[in-house]
Design a protein around this motif. Structure first.
Motif, PDB file in Angstrom:
ATOM      1  N   ASP A   7      -9.595  40.478 -17.353  1.00 21.27           N
ATOM      2  CA  ASP A   7      -9.833  39.884 -18.670  1.00 21.27           C
ATOM      3  C   ASP A   7      -9.749  41.022 -19.684  1.00 21.27           C
ATOM      4  N   ALA A   8      -8.570  41.215 -20.257  1.00 23.30           N
ATOM      5  CA  ALA A   8      -8.285  42.359 -21.126  1.00 23.30           C
ATOM      6  C   ALA A   8      -8.603  41.990 -22.568  1.00 23.30           C
ATOM      7  N   GLY A   9      -9.562  42.695 -23.163  1.00 18.76           N
ATOM      8  CA  GLY A   9     -10.087  42.298 -24.456  1.00 18.76           C
ATOM      9  C   GLY A   9     -11.056  41.149 -24.264  1.00 18.76           C
ATOM     10  N   CYS A  10     -11.989  41.333 -23.342  1.00 15.93           N
ATOM     11  CA  CYS A  10     -12.845  40.248 -22.857  1.00 15.93           C
ATOM     12  C   CYS A  10     -13.844  39.738 -23.882  1.00 15.93           C
ATOM     13  N   GLY A  11     -14.108  40.509 -24.948  1.00 14.16           N
ATOM     14  CA  GLY A  11     -15.083  40.061 -25.930  1.00 14.16           C
ATOM     15  C   GLY A  11     -16.433  39.808 -25.306  1.00 14.16           C
ATOM     16  N   THR A  12     -16.991  38.641 -25.566  1.00  9.32           N
ATOM     17  CA  THR A  12     -18.320  38.281 -25.059  1.00  9.32           C
ATOM     18  C   THR A  12     -18.296  37.800 -23.615  1.00  9.32           C
ATOM     19  N   GLY A  13     -17.126  37.752 -22.998  1.00  8.51           N
ATOM     20  CA  GLY A  13     -17.040  37.425 -21.579  1.00  8.51           C
ATOM     21  C   GLY A  13     -16.897  35.956 -21.248  1.00  8.51           C
ATOM     22  N   ARG A  14     -16.671  35.117 -22.245  1.00 11.53           N
ATOM     23  CA  ARG A  14     -16.675  33.678 -21.958  1.00 11.53           C
ATOM     24  C   ARG A  14     -15.541  33.272 -21.013  1.00 11.53           C
ATOM     25  N   VAL A  15     -14.336  33.829 -21.188  1.00 14.35           N
ATOM     26  CA  VAL A  15     -13.212  33.439 -20.325  1.00 14.35           C
ATOM     27  C   VAL A  15     -13.406  34.000 -18.920  1.00 14.35           C
ATOM     28  N   GLY A  16     -13.723  35.289 -18.843  1.00 15.76           N
ATOM     29  CA  GLY A  16     -13.917  35.901 -17.533  1.00 15.76           C
ATOM     30  C   GLY A  16     -15.050  35.260 -16.749  1.00 15.76           C
ATOM     31  N   ALA A  17     -16.125  34.892 -17.432  1.00 18.07           N
ATOM     32  CA  ALA A  17     -17.261  34.262 -16.744  1.00 18.07           C
ATOM     33  C   ALA A  17     -16.872  32.911 -16.169  1.00 18.07           C
ATOM     34  N   GLN A  18     -16.090  32.142 -16.927  1.00 21.15           N
ATOM     35  CA  GLN A  18     -15.655  30.842 -16.426  1.00 21.15           C
ATOM     36  C   GLN A  18     -14.696  30.989 -15.243  1.00 21.15           C
ATOM     37  N   LEU A  19     -13.852  32.018 -15.290  1.00 19.67           N
ATOM     38  CA  LEU A  19     -12.964  32.272 -14.155  1.00 19.67           C
ATOM     39  C   LEU A  19     -13.762  32.686 -12.925  1.00 19.67           C
ATOM     40  N   ALA A  20     -14.789  33.503 -13.127  1.00 20.61           N
ATOM     41  CA  ALA A  20     -15.651  33.897 -12.003  1.00 20.61           C
ATOM     42  C   ALA A  20     -16.360  32.683 -11.423  1.00 20.61           C
ATOM     43  N   ALA A  21     -16.796  31.770 -12.282  1.00 18.08           N
ATOM     44  CA  ALA A  21     -17.469  30.559 -11.804  1.00 18.08           C
ATOM     45  C   ALA A  21     -16.543  29.696 -10.966  1.00 18.08           C
ATOM     46  N   ARG A  22     -15.229  29.856 -11.145  1.00 18.03           N
ATOM     47  CA  ARG A  22     -14.253  29.112 -10.348  1.00 18.03           C
ATOM     48  C   ARG A  22     -13.846  29.872  -9.088  1.00 18.03           C
ATOM     49  N   GLY A  23     -14.526  30.976  -8.799  1.00 14.04           N
ATOM     50  CA  GLY A  23     -14.320  31.678  -7.539  1.00 14.04           C
ATOM     51  C   GLY A  23     -13.435  32.894  -7.600  1.00 14.04           C
ATOM     52  N   HIS A  24     -12.990  33.295  -8.796  1.00 16.37           N
ATOM     53  CA  HIS A  24     -12.146  34.473  -8.917  1.00 16.37           C
ATOM     54  C   HIS A  24     -12.997  35.734  -9.086  1.00 16.37           C
ATOM     55  N   THR A  25     -12.426  36.862  -8.685  1.00 13.54           N
ATOM     56  CA  THR A  25     -13.051  38.165  -8.934  1.00 13.54           C
ATOM     57  C   THR A  25     -12.538  38.672 -10.272  1.00 13.54           C
ATOM     58  N   VAL A  26     -13.453  38.961 -11.188  1.00 17.98           N
ATOM     59  CA  VAL A  26     -13.078  39.270 -12.562  1.00 17.98           C
ATOM     60  C   VAL A  26     -13.603  40.635 -12.975  1.00 17.98           C
ATOM     61  N   VAL A  27     -12.732  41.407 -13.615  1.00 18.85           N
ATOM     62  CA  VAL A  27     -13.117  42.631 -14.315  1.00 18.85           C
ATOM     63  C   VAL A  27     -12.725  42.433 -15.773  1.00 18.85           C
ATOM     64  N   GLY A  28     -13.686  42.600 -16.678  1.00 24.56           N
ATOM     65  CA  GLY A  28     -13.427  42.445 -18.102  1.00 24.56           C
ATOM     66  C   GLY A  28     -13.571  43.767 -18.820  1.00 24.56           C
ATOM     67  N   VAL A  29     -12.674  44.024 -19.759  1.00 25.58           N
ATOM     68  CA  VAL A  29     -12.726  45.262 -20.542  1.00 25.58           C
ATOM     69  C   VAL A  29     -12.578  44.931 -22.020  1.00 25.58           C
ATOM     70  N   ASP A  30     -13.304  45.669 -22.854  1.00 25.96           N
ATOM     71  CA  ASP A  30     -13.186  45.524 -24.299  1.00 25.96           C
ATOM     72  C   ASP A  30     -13.577  46.839 -24.937  1.00 25.96           C
ATOM     73  N   ALA A  31     -12.983  47.146 -26.092  1.00 27.52           N
ATOM     74  CA  ALA A  31     -13.289  48.391 -26.785  1.00 27.52           C
ATOM     75  C   ALA A  31     -14.604  48.336 -27.546  1.00 27.52           C
ATOM     76  N   ASP A  32     -15.136  47.127 -27.766  1.00 21.64           N
ATOM     77  CA  ASP A  32     -16.337  46.962 -28.588  1.00 21.64           C
ATOM     78  C   ASP A  32     -17.581  46.896 -27.699  1.00 21.64           C
ATOM     79  N   PRO A  33     -18.457  47.915 -27.746  1.00 17.58           N
ATOM     80  CA  PRO A  33     -19.638  47.903 -26.878  1.00 17.58           C
ATOM     81  C   PRO A  33     -20.622  46.789 -27.200  1.00 17.58           C
ATOM     82  N   VAL A  34     -20.653  46.311 -28.443  1.00 15.57           N
ATOM     83  CA  VAL A  34     -21.547  45.194 -28.784  1.00 15.57           C
ATOM     84  C   VAL A  34     -21.136  43.947 -28.013  1.00 15.57           C
ATOM     85  N   LEU A  35     -19.839  43.687 -27.965  1.00 16.05           N
ATOM     86  CA  LEU A  35     -19.346  42.517 -27.239  1.00 16.05           C
ATOM     87  C   LEU A  35     -19.549  42.667 -25.736  1.00 16.05           C
ATOM     88  N   VAL A  36     -19.330  43.855 -25.221  1.00 15.26           N
ATOM     89  CA  VAL A  36     -19.519  44.078 -23.784  1.00 15.26           C
ATOM     90  C   VAL A  36     -20.999  43.949 -23.418  1.00 15.26           C
TER      91      VAL A  36
END
Length: 201
Positions: free
Chosen positions: A52-81
């Motif tokens: 999840d490149a530019g993951c922001g608050t993690g909403r997309v990556g979290a939903q993908l993880a909930a569907r059984g995928h292994t997710v790594v999310g990265v973002d340049a903004d530490p507040v969002l991470v």
């Protein structure tokens, strides 16, 4: 980190927290925030490894993880991470500059089956670094890996430039839609969702 992103230079100091609060409110109100996830889930086998490149608050990556995928999310903004860590434990969330992305150095050497750049990521990276972002994300995909990229066509990054950067990154354009729910592409669409493929070696 390299050049500051447009997310940092074109918004005020409170923008990141406003963004976090906005998506928390939308989730609490039951707004459908899973459009990107549904599309990604159709492109990969169960249990895939997804960046999840530019993951922001993690909403997309979290939903993908909930569907059984292994997710790594990265973002340049530490507040969002930080918000991703707080709201969505499970996936690995990292602060990283997409133009210099090297996840092997962060303990993630295994290639990814897919990558997603949602939420206008390409329109918020530092101007002139778009090609480098695509190259660095593509370098983390396995051969035949897929990438889904969505951004507004009026955000200062012309599609013709994007398509040239796609070629420069060694990626192949497979599909383009006007929305994440696959409405047909047309030249005056204000949003583009593009499906790319890293060719087989």
């Amino acid at each position: 980190m390299g050049n500051p992103t447009r997310w940092a230079t074109e918004t005020g100091p409170e923008h990141s927290q406003w963004y976090v609060d906005r998506f928390r409110r939308m989730a609490a109100d039951g707004v459908d925030l899973a459009g990107e996830t549904r599309l990604l889930d159709t492109l990969v086998p169960p249990g895939s490894r997804i960046l999840d490149a530019g993951c922001g608050t993690g909403r997309v990556g979290a939903q993908l993880a909930a569907r059984g995928h292994t997710v790594v999310g990265v973002d340049a903004d530490p507040v969002l991470v930080d918000a991703a860590h707080a709201d969505h434990p499970g996936p690995r969330w990292l602060v990283a500059d997409l133009t210099e992305l090297d996840l092997a150095a962060a303990g993630e050497p295994e290639p990814f089956d897919a990558a997603v750049l949602a939420g206008n990521v390409m329109a918020f990276v530092a101007a002139g670094t778009e090609g480098a972002v695509l190259r660095r994300v593509a370098a983390h995909l396995r051969p035949d890996g897929v990438m889904a990229v969505g951004f507004g066509t009026d955000r200062g990054y012309p599609l013709a430039d994007f398509d040239a950067d796609v070629v420069g990154a060694g990626l192949r354009l497979e599909h383009r839609f006007a929305t994440w729910d696959l409405r047909p592409w047309h030249d005056d669409a204000d949003f583009a969702v593009t499906i790319l493929r890293r060719p087989q070696m």
